[in-house]
Design a protein around this motif. Structure first.
Motif: not given
Length: 260
Positions: A212-235
């Motif tokens: 359950d923890f692996i699945s929950k953290s995976k869903r959170i990662m999927d949500t924030y990953f595009p935000v992280l990559v866009n911010e990394m490229l922008a910076k």
């Protein structure tokens, strides 16, 4: 290192020319200083040793300052930890405040990461990052084929990493990448590991393989990953695998082959 910020378009010839000019100037000034100090210091061993110690300390200080001023856009283990840990903590604060994705989690620039980076990170950095094992063997992630298939199905068969959490010595996340993992795959795996760690760290009673923890953290990662990559490229952060070196020489890469 001194003329790095002065070079034109990362031109190697330009930086070499500037470095050579500064080296000649530094050598000339050092020779002049030595000539001036010789009558004062004399041949007394105590004066010579004291002068040597002071000048050596000054040299080390200036080298340290010059290294701290260089902003590196690539990611090693320590810079990745500083960058992702700060991002994940910012995202978790965002979730606790009830402003889920209404405000972007704060991502550090490479200048800010350089300010936090330690030249000699052996003690404090390892103490804060010893919960994450990167490039471990498959047996450390899944003890049998059933566990592997279950974790693989939760993480996703299209993902180029696999991970699990071990509580025998506190929350310990084991992470391994497939042999064809790209830079973005490595960032996804590390981001998932950090969300998993902060999730299980609040509940030490969970078992070795709490799906359950692996699945929950995976869903959170999927949500924030595009935000992280866009911010990394922008910076200006580099996301190609040739600029990401977080695995040690004795780490393992996995290969998953489909049966015919």
């Amino acid at each position: 290192l001194f003329p790095f910020h002065q070079m034109l378009g990362e031109n190697l010839a330009d930086i070499t020319a500037k470095a050579g000019s500064q080296s000649i100037l530094a050598s000339t000034l050092g020779m002049l200083l030595g000539v001036m100090l010789t009558p004062i210091v004399g041949s007394d061993w105590y004066n010579v040793a004291s002068c040597f110690a002071i000048l050596s300390a000054c040299q080390q200080l200036f080298c340290y300052k010059s290294l701290k001023s260089v902003s590196i856009k690539s990611l090693n283990r320590q810079r990745m930890h500083i960058l992702i840990d700060h991002f994940v903590l910012s995202a978790l604060d965002d979730m606790r405040a009830g402003t889920f994705l209404k405000t972007k989690p704060f991502l550090l620039t490479h200048e800010q990461v350089s300010e936090r980076e330690l030249i000699f990170p052996s003690v404090s950095f390892e103490q804060g990052n010893n919960w994450l094992i990167i490039g471990c063997q498959l047996i450390d992630i899944a003890s049998n084929a059933d566990d592997f298939c279950k974790i693989r199905s939760i993480v996703g068969s299209n993902e180029k990493y696999i991970l699990s959490c071990n509580h025998s010595k506190g929350p310990m996340v084991n992470l391994a990448f497939l042999e064809n993992a790209t830079g973005l795959d490595i960032i996804r795996g590390v981001l998932h590991a950090y969300f998993l760690y902060h999730s299980v760290n609040k509940n030490m009673s969970v078992c070795h393989l709490d799906y359950d923890f692996i699945s929950k953290s995976k869903r959170i990662m999927d949500t924030y990953f595009p935000v992280l990559v866009n911010e990394m490229l922008a910076k200006g952060w580099e996301t190609d695998c040739k600029y990401i070196k977080i695995e040690e020489s004795k780490t393992y890469r996995l290969r998953v082959e489909k049966q015919q």
